[in-house]
Design a protein around this motif. Structure first.
Motif, PDB file in Angstrom:
ATOM      1  N   LEU A 415      17.069   5.168 -54.304  1.00  0.00           N
ATOM      2  CA  LEU A 415      16.541   4.916 -54.865  1.00  0.00           C
ATOM      3  C   LEU A 415      16.148   4.131 -55.958  1.00  0.00           C
ATOM      4  CD1 LEU A 415      19.176   8.253 -56.246  1.00  0.00           C
ATOM      5  CD2 LEU A 415      16.886   8.767 -54.963  1.00  0.00           C
ATOM      6  N   VAL A 416      16.869   3.668 -56.414  1.00  0.00           N
ATOM      7  CA  VAL A 416      16.996   1.582 -56.903  1.00  0.00           C
ATOM      8  C   VAL A 416      15.306   1.481 -55.658  1.00  0.00           C
ATOM      9  CG1 VAL A 416      17.353  -0.515 -57.007  1.00  0.00           C
ATOM     10  CG2 VAL A 416      18.915   1.425 -57.308  1.00  0.00           C
ATOM     11  N   THR A 417      15.160   1.456 -54.909  1.00  0.00           N
ATOM     12  CA  THR A 417      14.244   0.913 -54.502  1.00  0.00           C
ATOM     13  C   THR A 417      12.770   1.553 -54.794  1.00  0.00           C
ATOM     14  OG1 THR A 417      14.917   0.292 -52.402  1.00  0.00           O
ATOM     15  CG2 THR A 417      12.792   0.580 -52.064  1.00  0.00           C
ATOM     16  N   VAL A 418      13.162   3.171 -54.648  1.00  0.00           N
ATOM     17  CA  VAL A 418      11.702   4.037 -55.240  1.00  0.00           C
ATOM     18  C   VAL A 418      11.513   3.781 -56.623  1.00  0.00           C
ATOM     19  CG1 VAL A 418      11.127   6.222 -55.088  1.00  0.00           C
ATOM     20  CG2 VAL A 418      12.479   6.266 -53.433  1.00  0.00           C
ATOM     21  N   GLU A 419      12.275   3.422 -57.886  1.00  0.00           N
ATOM     22  CA  GLU A 419      12.217   3.393 -58.651  1.00  0.00           C
ATOM     23  C   GLU A 419      11.694   2.156 -59.129  1.00  0.00           C
ATOM     24  OE1 GLU A 419      12.414   3.449 -63.096  1.00  0.00           O
ATOM     25  OE2 GLU A 419      12.457   5.357 -61.369  1.00  0.00           O
ATOM     26  N   ILE A 420      11.663   1.045 -58.311  1.00  0.00           N
ATOM     27  CA  ILE A 420      10.923   0.034 -58.129  1.00  0.00           C
ATOM     28  C   ILE A 420       9.442  -0.318 -57.674  1.00  0.00           C
ATOM     29  CG2 ILE A 420      11.033  -2.403 -57.523  1.00  0.00           C
ATOM     30  CD1 ILE A 420      13.440  -2.653 -57.460  1.00  0.00           C
ATOM     31  N   LEU A 421       9.490   0.531 -56.928  1.00  0.00           N
ATOM     32  CA  LEU A 421       8.113   0.613 -56.274  1.00  0.00           C
ATOM     33  C   LEU A 421       6.658   2.066 -57.292  1.00  0.00           C
ATOM     34  CD1 LEU A 421       8.649   1.536 -52.714  1.00  0.00           C
ATOM     35  CD2 LEU A 421       7.473  -0.400 -53.043  1.00  0.00           C
ATOM     36  N   CYS A 422       8.089   2.860 -57.578  1.00  0.00           N
ATOM     37  CA  CYS A 422       7.351   3.322 -58.704  1.00  0.00           C
ATOM     38  C   CYS A 422       6.939   2.893 -59.911  1.00  0.00           C
ATOM     39  CB  CYS A 422       7.375   5.189 -58.641  1.00  0.00           C
ATOM     40  SG  CYS A 422       7.313   6.117 -57.784  1.00  0.00           S
ATOM     41  N   VAL A 424       7.036  -0.416 -61.045  1.00  0.00           N
ATOM     42  CA  VAL A 424       6.745  -1.687 -60.665  1.00  0.00           C
ATOM     43  C   VAL A 424       5.783  -2.356 -60.052  1.00  0.00           C
ATOM     44  CG1 VAL A 424       7.845  -4.373 -60.857  1.00  0.00           C
ATOM     45  CG2 VAL A 424       9.222  -2.553 -61.640  1.00  0.00           C
ATOM     46  N   VAL A 425       5.453  -1.752 -58.965  1.00  0.00           N
ATOM     47  CA  VAL A 425       4.678  -2.208 -58.083  1.00  0.00           C
ATOM     48  C   VAL A 425       4.072  -1.614 -58.124  1.00  0.00           C
ATOM     49  CG1 VAL A 425       4.117  -2.299 -55.520  1.00  0.00           C
ATOM     50  CG2 VAL A 425       6.406  -2.730 -55.981  1.00  0.00           C
ATOM     51  N   PHE A 426       3.573  -0.406 -57.725  1.00  0.00           N
ATOM     52  CA  PHE A 426       2.523   0.899 -58.192  1.00  0.00           C
ATOM     53  C   PHE A 426       1.629   0.607 -59.214  1.00  0.00           C
ATOM     54  CE2 PHE A 426       0.203   4.805 -58.714  1.00  0.00           C
ATOM     55  CZ  PHE A 426      -0.096   5.527 -57.878  1.00  0.00           C
ATOM     56  N   PRO A 427       1.980   0.461 -60.578  1.00  0.00           N
ATOM     57  CA  PRO A 427       1.121   0.085 -61.282  1.00  0.00           C
ATOM     58  C   PRO A 427       0.314  -1.225 -61.307  1.00  0.00           C
ATOM     59  CG  PRO A 427       3.438   0.585 -62.027  1.00  0.00           C
ATOM     60  CD  PRO A 427       3.218   0.694 -61.254  1.00  0.00           C
ATOM     61  N   LEU A 428       0.858  -1.884 -60.139  1.00  0.00           N
ATOM     62  CA  LEU A 428      -0.139  -3.109 -60.518  1.00  0.00           C
ATOM     63  C   LEU A 428      -0.841  -3.327 -59.250  1.00  0.00           C
ATOM     64  CD1 LEU A 428       3.299  -5.805 -60.991  1.00  0.00           C
ATOM     65  CD2 LEU A 428       1.062  -4.985 -62.602  1.00  0.00           C
ATOM     66  N   SER A 429      -0.862  -2.072 -58.715  1.00  0.00           N
ATOM     67  CA  SER A 429      -1.428  -1.741 -56.858  1.00  0.00           C
ATOM     68  C   SER A 429      -2.743  -0.838 -57.397  1.00  0.00           C
ATOM     69  CB  SER A 429      -1.144  -0.682 -56.502  1.00  0.00           C
ATOM     70  OG  SER A 429      -1.058  -0.162 -56.832  1.00  0.00           O
ATOM     71  N   PRO A 430      -3.899  -1.498 -56.837  1.00  0.00           N
ATOM     72  CA  PRO A 430      -5.240  -0.819 -57.040  1.00  0.00           C
ATOM     73  C   PRO A 430      -5.401   0.826 -56.589  1.00  0.00           C
ATOM     74  CG  PRO A 430      -5.275  -1.991 -54.458  1.00  0.00           C
ATOM     75  CD  PRO A 430      -3.963  -2.316 -55.020  1.00  0.00           C
ATOM     76  N   TRP A 431      -4.045   1.414 -55.934  1.00  0.00           N
ATOM     77  CA  TRP A 431      -3.726   2.385 -56.079  1.00  0.00           C
ATOM     78  C   TRP A 431      -3.639   3.739 -57.628  1.00  0.00           C
ATOM     79  CZ3 TRP A 431       0.357   1.430 -51.729  1.00  0.00           C
ATOM     80  CH2 TRP A 431      -0.631   1.204 -50.293  1.00  0.00           C
ATOM     81  N   ALA A 438       0.729   9.946 -56.616  1.00  0.00           N
ATOM     82  CA  ALA A 438       1.510   8.934 -55.966  1.00  0.00           C
ATOM     83  C   ALA A 438       2.773   8.806 -56.398  1.00  0.00           C
ATOM     84  CB  ALA A 438       0.942   7.809 -55.274  1.00  0.00           C
ATOM     85  N   PRO A 439       3.569   8.545 -57.385  1.00  0.00           N
ATOM     86  CA  PRO A 439       4.986   7.730 -57.978  1.00  0.00           C
ATOM     87  C   PRO A 439       5.581   9.483 -57.562  1.00  0.00           C
ATOM     88  CG  PRO A 439       3.199   6.588 -58.933  1.00  0.00           C
ATOM     89  CD  PRO A 439       2.377   7.806 -58.618  1.00  0.00           C
TER      90      PRO A 439
END
Length: 474
Positions: A415-422, A424-431, A438-439
């Protein structure tokens, strides 16, 4: 006299602490549910009871497209509705309170993370409703069945989502209250049936507006899933259908022009059709729901294990309905998490199931608070409640094996990984622009795996360990 003072002292301090925390959220973000409740207050104040369920939309225009007096939120209105969200539950006092089940149970209920953010930030009135429900369960644990039935009647009329657990109440009361005696082998003595006791439960169905209420209970036109998928079996079904459709297009087995245009993953409340798998109808969802709770109901009927067997059946009915019902909201998972708290302080097996279900169920509520100001609040509250749950239950069952299997612990750490992806990573991505849903999709599907696993484990516990459990005394 020392015991009552001690009992009142720690519980009052705990309740006061929770109340002070809630006061900090008065000016926090609130969802459109605030508007719904404000207008419902206006309906109940302005119209007679006979017109409530017929005129509930009186503040809408003729075509139900334009809403009048929207977003009215004066400081007095906000303060009044925020202060109405609290609830009080009872507890017991004892020595070494930090290790005793009564204190742990009180914290798990009063400081429940899901209730804190859903009621006191997102804005709903679940707290006092769960107070009535848990008080009803307590009355059945005390063999005060009429009081328990009356309290459940009240909470069912206050919020009809409690229909999820009505089968557990109906079967348990019919089996253990209306039938007053068993044979020596434990089988049912049919001659002991008391029709007068059955009539005493009639208040559950007596209502002059029952047909109108039923017509509003089932939102068939709103689609199988809510805009944000609840973490249940249909989230897994939807993503499986999406994966198969993408694979079919890649292998040139499906025509991309004939497929629905992201109807399931667009974040909209609407009916949709699946691309590859059979589309789910309301009838199919109802049948799946009934089949999912039927073994628990049969267990209570054929092999009643007292009020605690009823409580386990209630949790399974709540979770089964959450897993398979039509258009379920993510907040409905609390209907299983809170009653399971009672079982969690009584047995190691239930404590492990509670940790998985509560952690995944609570994390699935994160998308309800999407504004930046509330992000640190939900993270800190979630961490505090989760860390306390793990440490308290581990201390309570310290003489036994670990509460979680290593794979369960690994899943929860995911769940920690999911939170970081959703976050932190996703807002900075072109997706972010091309796949805005997606999040929510990732959160829903990942949490659905944990909720589904907890549902299976609860059934295994019901069918194989009910007779051998030795509950801790409260």
């Amino acid at each position: 006299m020392a015991a009552p003072v001690e009992r009142c002292g720690w519980f009052a301090a705990l309740a006061l602490g929770v109340s002070l925390i809630k006061c900090l959220f008065i000016n926090a973000y609130h969802s459109t549910d605030f508007e719904v409740h404000r207008n419902w207050l206006a309906v109940t104040h302005s119209l007679p009871v006979s017109r409530w369920y017929y005129e509930v939309a009186w503040y809408f225009d003729r075509d139900m497209l334009v809403v009048g007096n929207l977003n009215y939120a004066s400081p007095a209105t906000v303060l009044f509705q925020r202060l109405c969200c609290g609830t009080v539950r009872e507890g017991k006092g004892a020595k070494e309170l930090l290790r005793r089940p009564p204190f742990i149970l009180a914290v798990l209920l009063l400081w429940n993370f899901g209730l804190l953010i859903v009621d006191h930030i997102h804005f709903q009135y679940n707290g006092f409703l769960f107070g009535f429900l848990l008080l009803s369960v307590a009355r059945h644990l005390q063999s005060r069945h009429l009081e328990g039935a009356l309290l459940f009647t009240i909470v069912l009329n206050l919020k009809h989502i409690n229909l999820y657990v009505a089968p557990a109440y109906g079967v348990y009361l019919l089996r253990c209250y209306c039938f007053t005696q068993d044979n020596t082998d434990g089988s049912l003595r049919w001659r002991s049936f008391s029709p007068f006791r059955l009539l005493a439960l009639g208040a559950i169905v007596i209502s002059g507006q029952l047909p109108q209420v039923l017509s509003r209970l089932f939102p068939f036109k709103r689609g199988l899933c809510h805009a944000y998928w609840a973490p249940n079996i249909w989230a897994i079904y939807n993503i499986l259908d999406k994966a198969l459709s993408m694979l079919g297009v890649r292998l040139e087995l499906l025509d991309v022009d004939s497929l629905p245009k992201a109807s399931m993953t667009g974040g909209l409340v609407q009916e949709f059709q699946h691309s590859v798998l059979p589309s789910v109808t309301p009838t199919a969802a109802l049948l799946c729901t009934l089949l999912s709770i039927l073994p628990a109901l049969l267990r209570v009927w054929l092999r009643p294990c007292g009020a605690r067997g009823f409580l386990r059946c209630l949790v399974l009915c709540a979770l089964g309905s959450f897993m398979f019902s039509w258009h379920v909201h993510e907040k409905a998972v609390l209907l299983a998490v809170l009653p399971l708290s009672i079982l969690a302080v009584e047995s190691r097996e239930d404590a492990g199931i509670f940790l998985v279900l509560a952690t995944t169920g609570h994390y699935s509520l994160f998308p309800l608070l999407f504004t930046p100001a509330e992000f640190p609040i939900k993270v800190v509250l979630m961490l505090l409640f989760t860390l306390y749950s793990f440490s308290a239950l581990r201390t309570l069952f310290s003489g036994e094996r670990s509460l979680l299997h290593p794979l369960e612990a690994l899943y929860l750490l995911g769940l920690v990984t999911v939170e970081i992806l959703c976050e932190v990573v996703f807002p900075l991505s072109p997706w972010q622009r091309t796949l805005p849903f997606a999040p929510l999709l990732v959160t829903s599907v990942y949490c659905a795996l944990g909720v589904s696993y907890s549902f299976v484990r609860l059934y295994i516990s019901l069918l194989t360990q009910e007779a051998t459990q030795k509950p801790k005394r409260l």
